[in-house]
Write a protein that holds these residues in place. Structure first.
Motif: not given
Length: 446
Positions: A273-280, A294-300, A357-364, A445-446
């Motif tokens: 879902i996230a990858l498709t949203a980014i491509f679109l 994107l931030h919320d999808l990244g948190k999931l 994924p843990f290291l890649g998405l650790m930061t906001r 907003t997040t």
């Protein structure tokens, strides 16, 4: 996806899949066919067979002698088995990810969540593979079940045949005959697939009616349908994991396996879902989609990669600690078994599905960067396809596994999936214009 064009309009956004995009999808299928042909040639010509024969001889001389005696006939049966198991493997993965689109949408309905409305149509379109996947699953099972499931072999549950003891009798499998029998298995499979297909269709139709007619009645009907679907999915997803994946290792069982397979499907679905949203977004669509979404999808993705690891570790640790042979055999096969053919992938599985994924998405900031999100999404999808590879291959192909045939079939599935997925995306507005929470999603907003 730069080949997609964009029609400007006030609120609705209509995806147009161009010829260039279609050519890309067919190119993926063509590449898959080419890799598949190379894999078939490698199997038939016996490329690398000397090394494999040496490994088989080291594992057991009788097996090596058996392979030598069987000759080309054995090679052809291994080839056919690899194709059948690979079809099952990729279809289980794509079917599970496809259904997660409906699960994600249903969870957001019952939670009265507004943030996800901008990506709702992506979730709806993800389920486009359910019916084709269901057909493939039934056909592959009916045609090739003996190559995938040991318990389907004739007479394996019969203690006596014609009044004589049956040498092929398996007491453990016979003890599971009440659950693992062909009529009941097929009935369960059809029920799972019918439930998933029906609710995916139902929620899609309610969503389209809301677009055309407006009003909140469709939203409330969707909430009711979602609540029922989630209850049914909670049961059928676990049971399908037992049937389609765990019963490949018939003697082995894990009470956590349903959660484990769901976690793999779920984090893969969120990544899709996230990858498709980014491509679109990069192609000029979803103008109201922001870094907050994107931030919320990244948190999931971040959270459920950790959840998958938690289930993986809990299952592994308990089996290792108890050290019961009937349980430990599962990990012995994958960690050092068959001359270590799966050991590298075993560790790769942890690295790509947890550490990366843990290291890649650790930061906001990482969760709000499209390029980082794209890389992590692709890694997760590849990683969990590999996770299912590890679930299927050691129990079915044992030391006869490979990668060319499997990757080729996966690419064919991917191309076909993208064709159906984008066709459904293009069949309605990308923005559900009459959704009651649309304004909330636009200003999220997040």
């Amino acid at each position: 996806m730069a080949t997609l064009t964009h029609h400007e309009s006030a609120t609705a956004e209509q995806l147009v899949v161009t010829d260039g995009a279609r050519k890309t999808f067919f190119a993926i299928i063509a590449a898959g066919v080419l890799v598949l042909i190379l894999g078939i040639l490698a199997q038939v010509m016996g490329w690398g067979a000397e090394e494999h024969a040496a490994a088989a001889h080291a594992a057991g001389g009788h097996a090596a002698a058996g392979h030598a005696a069987a000759g080309h006939e054995e090679g052809s049966s291994v080839l056919l088995k690899r194709i059948i198991v690979s079809l099952w493997h990729s279809n289980v993965f794509f079917l599970g990810v496809s259904t997660i689109g409906t699960v994600f949408m249903a969870i957001n309905y019952v939670a009265y969540a507004g943030w996800s409305v901008m990506i709702k149509r992506i979730s709806e379109a993800l389920s486009a593979w359910i019916i084709p996947g269901a057909v493939i699953m039934l056909v592959v099972f009916i045609v090739g079940r003996h190559d995938i499931f040991h318990w389907t072999h004739e007479g394996i549950m019969d203690k006596m045949i014609n009044g004589k003891p049956n040498p092929g009798y398996d007491e453990i499998i016979a003890g599971k005959s009440g659950f693992l029998n062909l009529p009941f298995y097929l009935i369960r499979m059809v029920v799972y697939l019918a439930i998933w297909a029906f609710f995916s269709y139902k929620l899609r139709q309610l969503s389209l009616a809301e677009d055309q007619l407006g009003g909140t009645v469709w939203f409330h009907k969707s909430v009711n349908a979602s609540a029922l679907f989630l209850v049914l999915y909670a049961v059928t997803s676990s049971m399908s994991a037992w049937d389609w994946v765990m019963s490949v290792d018939t003697h082995w069982f894990s009470t956590m396996f349903g959660w484990y397979v769901f976690a793999s499907w779920w984090v893969s679905g969120i990544s899709a879902i996230a990858l498709t949203a980014i491509f679109l977004k990069q192609a000029g669509y979803l103008r109201a989609l922001s870094t907050n979404h994107l931030h919320d999808l990244g948190k999931l993705m971040f959270g459920f990669s950790i959840f998958w690891t938690y289930v993986w570790f809990a299952q592994f640790m308990l089996i290792w600690y108890a050290n019961l042979p009937e349980e430990a055999v599962y990990f012995n096969q994958r960690l050092g078994g068959y001359e270590g053919r799966y050991t590298g992938m075993f560790y790769f599985n942890i690295l790509i599905n947890f550490v990366f994924p843990f290291l890649g998405l650790m930061t906001r900031d990482a969760k709000r960067q499209m390029i980082i999100m794209k890389i992590v999404c692709i890694a997760i999808l590849i990683g969990h396809w590999s996770d299912f590879y590890l679930m299927f291959m050691p129990a079915t192909l044992r030391g006869e596994n490979g990668f060319l045939i499997e990757i080729g079939i996966a690419a064919i599935f991917l191309g076909a999936f993208l064709i159906l997925f984008t066709r459904r995306l293009a069949s309605a507005s990308l923005v559900p214009v009459n959704h009651p929470f649309l304004d909330e999603s636009i200003h999220h907003t997040t």
